[in-house]
Design a protein around this motif. Structure first.
Motif, PDB file in Angstrom:
ATOM      1  N   ASN A   3      -3.020  -4.333  -4.668  1.00 50.94           N
ATOM      2  CA  ASN A   3      -3.081  -3.705  -3.764  1.00 50.94           C
ATOM      3  C   ASN A   3      -4.865  -3.601  -4.310  1.00 50.94           C
ATOM      4  OD1 ASN A   3      -0.594  -2.364  -4.128  1.00 50.94           O
ATOM      5  ND2 ASN A   3      -1.414  -1.714  -2.326  1.00 50.94           N
ATOM      6  N   PRO A   4      -5.970  -3.237  -3.690  1.00 51.63           N
ATOM      7  CA  PRO A   4      -7.435  -2.648  -3.734  1.00 51.63           C
ATOM      8  C   PRO A   4      -7.235  -1.390  -4.326  1.00 51.63           C
ATOM      9  CG  PRO A   4      -7.025  -2.274  -1.664  1.00 51.63           C
ATOM     10  CD  PRO A   4      -5.827  -2.979  -2.235  1.00 51.63           C
ATOM     11  N   GLY A  10      -4.901   1.034  -0.632  1.00 52.11           N
ATOM     12  CA  GLY A  10      -5.370   1.170  -2.034  1.00 52.11           C
ATOM     13  C   GLY A  10      -3.813   2.100  -1.955  1.00 52.11           C
ATOM     14  N   THR A  11      -4.415   2.310  -4.263  1.00 55.75           N
ATOM     15  CA  THR A  11      -3.133   2.877  -4.922  1.00 55.75           C
ATOM     16  C   THR A  11      -3.029   4.762  -4.398  1.00 55.75           C
ATOM     17  OG1 THR A  11      -2.845   3.781  -7.038  1.00 55.75           O
ATOM     18  CG2 THR A  11      -5.073   3.743  -6.381  1.00 55.75           C
ATOM     19  N   ALA A  52     -13.273  -2.697  -7.993  1.00 51.42           N
ATOM     20  CA  ALA A  52     -12.731  -1.500  -6.897  1.00 51.42           C
ATOM     21  C   ALA A  52     -11.975  -2.636  -5.312  1.00 51.42           C
ATOM     22  CB  ALA A  52     -13.162  -0.052  -6.777  1.00 51.42           C
ATOM     23  N   ASP A  53     -12.549  -3.299  -5.122  1.00 55.92           N
ATOM     24  CA  ASP A  53     -12.012  -4.275  -3.668  1.00 55.92           C
ATOM     25  C   ASP A  53     -11.134  -5.365  -4.334  1.00 55.92           C
ATOM     26  OD1 ASP A  53     -13.354  -2.658  -2.140  1.00 55.92           O
ATOM     27  OD2 ASP A  53     -15.262  -3.831  -2.014  1.00 55.92           O
ATOM     28  N   ALA A  54     -11.124  -5.617  -6.010  1.00 60.27           N
ATOM     29  CA  ALA A  54      -9.780  -6.998  -6.374  1.00 60.27           C
ATOM     30  C   ALA A  54      -8.429  -6.825  -6.156  1.00 60.27           C
ATOM     31  CB  ALA A  54     -10.827  -7.665  -8.009  1.00 60.27           C
ATOM     32  N   PRO A  55      -8.245  -7.917  -6.108  1.00 65.58           N
ATOM     33  CA  PRO A  55      -6.773  -8.082  -5.668  1.00 65.58           C
ATOM     34  C   PRO A  55      -5.617  -7.396  -7.177  1.00 65.58           C
ATOM     35  CG  PRO A  55      -7.138  -9.635  -4.902  1.00 65.58           C
ATOM     36  CD  PRO A  55      -8.431  -9.192  -5.322  1.00 65.58           C
TER      37      PRO A  55
END
Length: 192
Positions: A3-4, A10-11, A52-55
């Motif tokens: 998840n990003p 997201g989290t 922040a967008d990284a897997p």
């Protein structure tokens, strides 16, 4: 988990509800995390928005993001610990595996330990059976990983998640079913 940090995958959105966060809580948490990323950008932290967008940035409540900010790399926690514990050697000596999960769901398919274990077992020709508090996946989604799936919620109308005594009472029933259906008779394909 891949998840990003932010957004609908997201989290906060994915893991917040598991921990009791309401829809409003999720919006607030995601907004606070986005504000944190903006502050890092304003402070000149390189690649803070991109990371922040990284897997994996959203893994473990955002610890993946923190690790990447410090120069770390993302790897599967499940695979890391399976390797550390010598799972392949143990699997090679096993006839079958029983694994468990509180909730067997879409997130499980994104890298949680039971699926990571099942992938390793499959490579070695070892069948895996899963016990779960609940399973929200249809059989066609679990069949690629598990020979059988038993969910405590299929055995009762009561809330197992908040009643550990009930769960403790139901688990032996799952064990008997597993032994009777899959182990004692060999668990042929026609038993599915």
């Amino acid at each position: 988990m891949d998840n990003p940090l932010l957004g609908p995958a997201g989290t906060a959105a994915v893991y917040g509800p598991q921990k009791g966060a309401s829809a409003n809580d999720v919006r607030e948490l995601d907004g606070a995390l986005a504000g944190f990323v903006r502050r890092l950008e304003a402070a000149g932290v390189p690649e803070s928005a991109g990371l922040a967008d990284a897997p994996g940035a959203g893994a473990a409540g955002g610890l993946g993001y923190a690790g990447m900010l410090l120069g770390g790399r993302v790897c599967s926690g499940a695979d890391y610990f399976l390797t550390l514990l010598g799972a392949d050697e143990l699997l090679a000596r096993s006839d079958f595996v029983v694994t468990g999960e509180g909730s067997l769901d879409e997130q499980s398919l994104s890298g949680k330990l039971p699926v990571a274990l099942a992938r390793r077992a499959r490579r070695l020709g070892v069948t895996v059976h899963a016990l779960a508090g609940r399973c929200t996946l249809p059989a066609d989604r679990t069949a690629a990983h598990f020979r059988s799936v038993q969910a405590l919620t299929d055995l009762t109308d009561r809330d197992c998640a908040s009643d550990s005594a009930l769960s403790a009472h139901l688990l032996p029933q799952c064990g008997r079913t597993l032994a009777d259906r899959w182990i004692a008779r060999g668990g042929t394909e026609s038993d599915r």
